[in-house]
Design a protein around this motif. Structure first.
Motif, short mmCIF file in Angstrom:
data_model
loop_
_atom_site.label_atom_id
_atom_site.label_comp_id
_atom_site.label_asym_id
_atom_site.label_seq_id
_atom_site.Cartn_x
_atom_site.Cartn_y
_atom_site.Cartn_z
N GLY A 167 0.80 -1.22 0.00
CA GLY A 167 0.00 0.00 0.00
C GLY A 167 0.83 1.26 0.00
O GLY A 167 0.34 2.34 0.35
N GLU A 168 2.10 1.16 -0.39
CA GLU A 168 3.00 2.32 -0.43
C GLU A 168 3.09 2.90 -1.84
O GLU A 168 3.73 3.94 -2.03
CB GLU A 168 4.39 1.91 0.06
CG GLU A 168 4.38 1.45 1.51
CD GLU A 168 5.62 0.69 1.92
OE1 GLU A 168 5.79 0.46 3.13
OE2 GLU A 168 6.42 0.31 1.04
N LEU A 170 0.41 3.45 -5.27
CA LEU A 170 -0.84 3.29 -6.01
C LEU A 170 -0.53 3.67 -7.45
O LEU A 170 -0.01 4.76 -7.72
CB LEU A 170 -1.95 4.21 -5.48
CG LEU A 170 -2.62 3.86 -4.17
CD1 LEU A 170 -1.73 4.27 -2.99
CD2 LEU A 170 -3.96 4.58 -4.06
N GLN A 267 -9.29 6.50 -2.06
CA GLN A 267 -8.35 5.39 -2.19
C GLN A 267 -6.99 5.75 -1.61
O GLN A 267 -6.36 4.95 -0.90
CB GLN A 267 -8.22 5.00 -3.66
CG GLN A 267 -9.48 4.38 -4.24
CD GLN A 267 -9.45 4.29 -5.76
OE1 GLN A 267 -8.41 4.42 -6.39
NE2 GLN A 267 -10.62 4.07 -6.37
N ASP A 271 -5.12 4.07 2.01
CA ASP A 271 -3.77 3.52 2.09
C ASP A 271 -2.88 4.35 3.01
O ASP A 271 -2.05 3.81 3.74
CB ASP A 271 -3.16 3.44 0.69
CG ASP A 271 -3.63 2.21 -0.08
OD1 ASP A 271 -4.60 1.57 0.38
OD2 ASP A 271 -3.06 1.90 -1.13
N GLU A 274 -3.49 3.39 6.61
CA GLU A 274 -2.90 2.10 6.96
C GLU A 274 -1.40 2.22 7.18
O GLU A 274 -0.85 1.64 8.12
CB GLU A 274 -3.19 1.08 5.86
CG GLU A 274 -4.64 0.62 5.82
CD GLU A 274 -4.84 -0.57 4.91
OE1 GLU A 274 -3.82 -1.19 4.50
OE2 GLU A 274 -6.00 -0.90 4.60
#
Length: 338
Positions: A167-168, A170, A267, A271, A274
């Motif tokens: 998730g680092e 996109l 979105q 991320d 998180e």
């Protein structure tokens, strides 16, 4: 005079920053769509060298262009770009890797640490100025979410594949990303309807209609090869719904654009939350915004109730290049780190 040039060799844009005596004095961004042949990289570098001239300087280089479709593999791409810069600037070429700067020979031997390491350079530089934070670099094609603390980046991913997993990274940006990658449905006349899985429109069309896209952020051909007026962008968005702009008032297409813009922001926020929770970044740790789409980083900071710091404010730079420093963060970062 102490001078260094920072290069970011991308498959979409070539970016160049010149540092003199610790201050960024000039920044150049040149489209480099190298989908057809490697020679496009050569031409972009040759054009940039007209600005560099014959100045004696260090050349700090990072890249993402090895991912271009023109290369059969990432290794082939790194080897090509390293050879190109070695031929162009000679022994002055220093290549940024995850473990620091290396020469051309080491860059080939350790190619996996050099490939697409530009995100690491930006976060590494930010970590020399800020105690901790989250770098949010929103570009034409991708968004990097890189945590840093204790003077270094603390991302779990070491390459694009792993960063996508963590998730680092996109693979969504504010210009080239097809609208179909953002949503499968959208509201129209009070109901949700499906969107076409076709590249009829890009996020550049969305952000033109929301009024947020910088005027010079989209030098690329539109999805249909036509113009870039508000009406042209609305026409392309209408195609995503299988419709024509005349079907509803123009305000409806603006509403659709705002819906799609919120989807992308949602979105990125998900991320970002998180990553921040995973790294236990303190509440006052800032969002550091970079890229042509850093207006989304500003919005993320507001949603997360965190301070916002612009990347360009982390380094001395001439007033007339302030915006471009933030837009070309990796080039500025490697120049300052070197």
């Amino acid at each position: 005079m102490d001078m260094c040039f920072g290069w970011d060799l991308g498959g979409v844009n070539l970016k160049l920053a010149r540092v003199e005596d610790g201050q960024i004095e000039a920044v150049l961004q040149s489209p480099c769509p190298a989908l057809a042949e490697p020679r496009r990289f050569d031409l972009a570098v040759e054009d940039a060298m007209r600005i560099v001239g014959d100045a004696e300087a260090t050349h700090a280089i990072t890249m993402t262009g090895e991912l271009s479709d023109v290369f059969a593999s990432r290794y082939e791409g790194v080897a090509y770009l390293v050879a190109l810069m070695r031929k162009t600037v000679g022994a002055a070429a220093r290549f940024y890797g995850l473990n620091g700067f290396v020469d051309a020979h080491q860059a080939i031997a350790e190619w996996e640490t050099v490939a697409s390491a530009n995100w690491h350079a930006s976060a590494a530089f930010a970590a020399t100025v800020e105690d901790c934070g989250l770098l949010v670099d929103v570009g034409t094609t991708t968004t990097d979410l890189i945590p840093f603390k204790d003077g270094r980046p603390c991302a779990l991913g070491r390459n694009d594949g792993d960063r996508l997993t963590e998730g680092e990274l996109l693979y969504r940006g504010v210009v080239r990303t097809p609208v179909m990658a953002i949503a499968g449905q959208a509201p129209f006349k009070g109901r949700m309807q499906g969107l076409a899985a076709e590249r009829f429109a890009t996020m550049a069309d969305v952000y033109r209609l929301t009024g947020e896209l910088p005027g010079d952020a989209d030098p690329f051909p539109s999805a249909d090869g036509r113009g870039k007026s508000l009406g042209d962008s609305a026409t392309r968005l209408a195609r995503m719904l299988g419709r024509d702009t005349e079907d509803v008032d123009f305000v409806a297409w603006k509403a659709l654009a705002h819906f799609l813009a919120r989807r992308l922001l949602d979105q990125i926020e998900a991320d970002a939350r998180e990553v921040i929770e995973r790294e236990d970044l303190p509440p006052k740790a800032p969002i550091v915004g970079a890229g042509c789409g850093r207006f989304l980083a500003v919005a993320i900071a507001d949603r997360l109730e965190r301070p916002y710091h612009d990347f360009a404010d982390l380094t001395p730079c001439a007033d007339d290049v302030h915006g471009m420093v933030a837009r070309c963060a990796p080039a500025a970062a490697v120049a300052r780190l070197a």
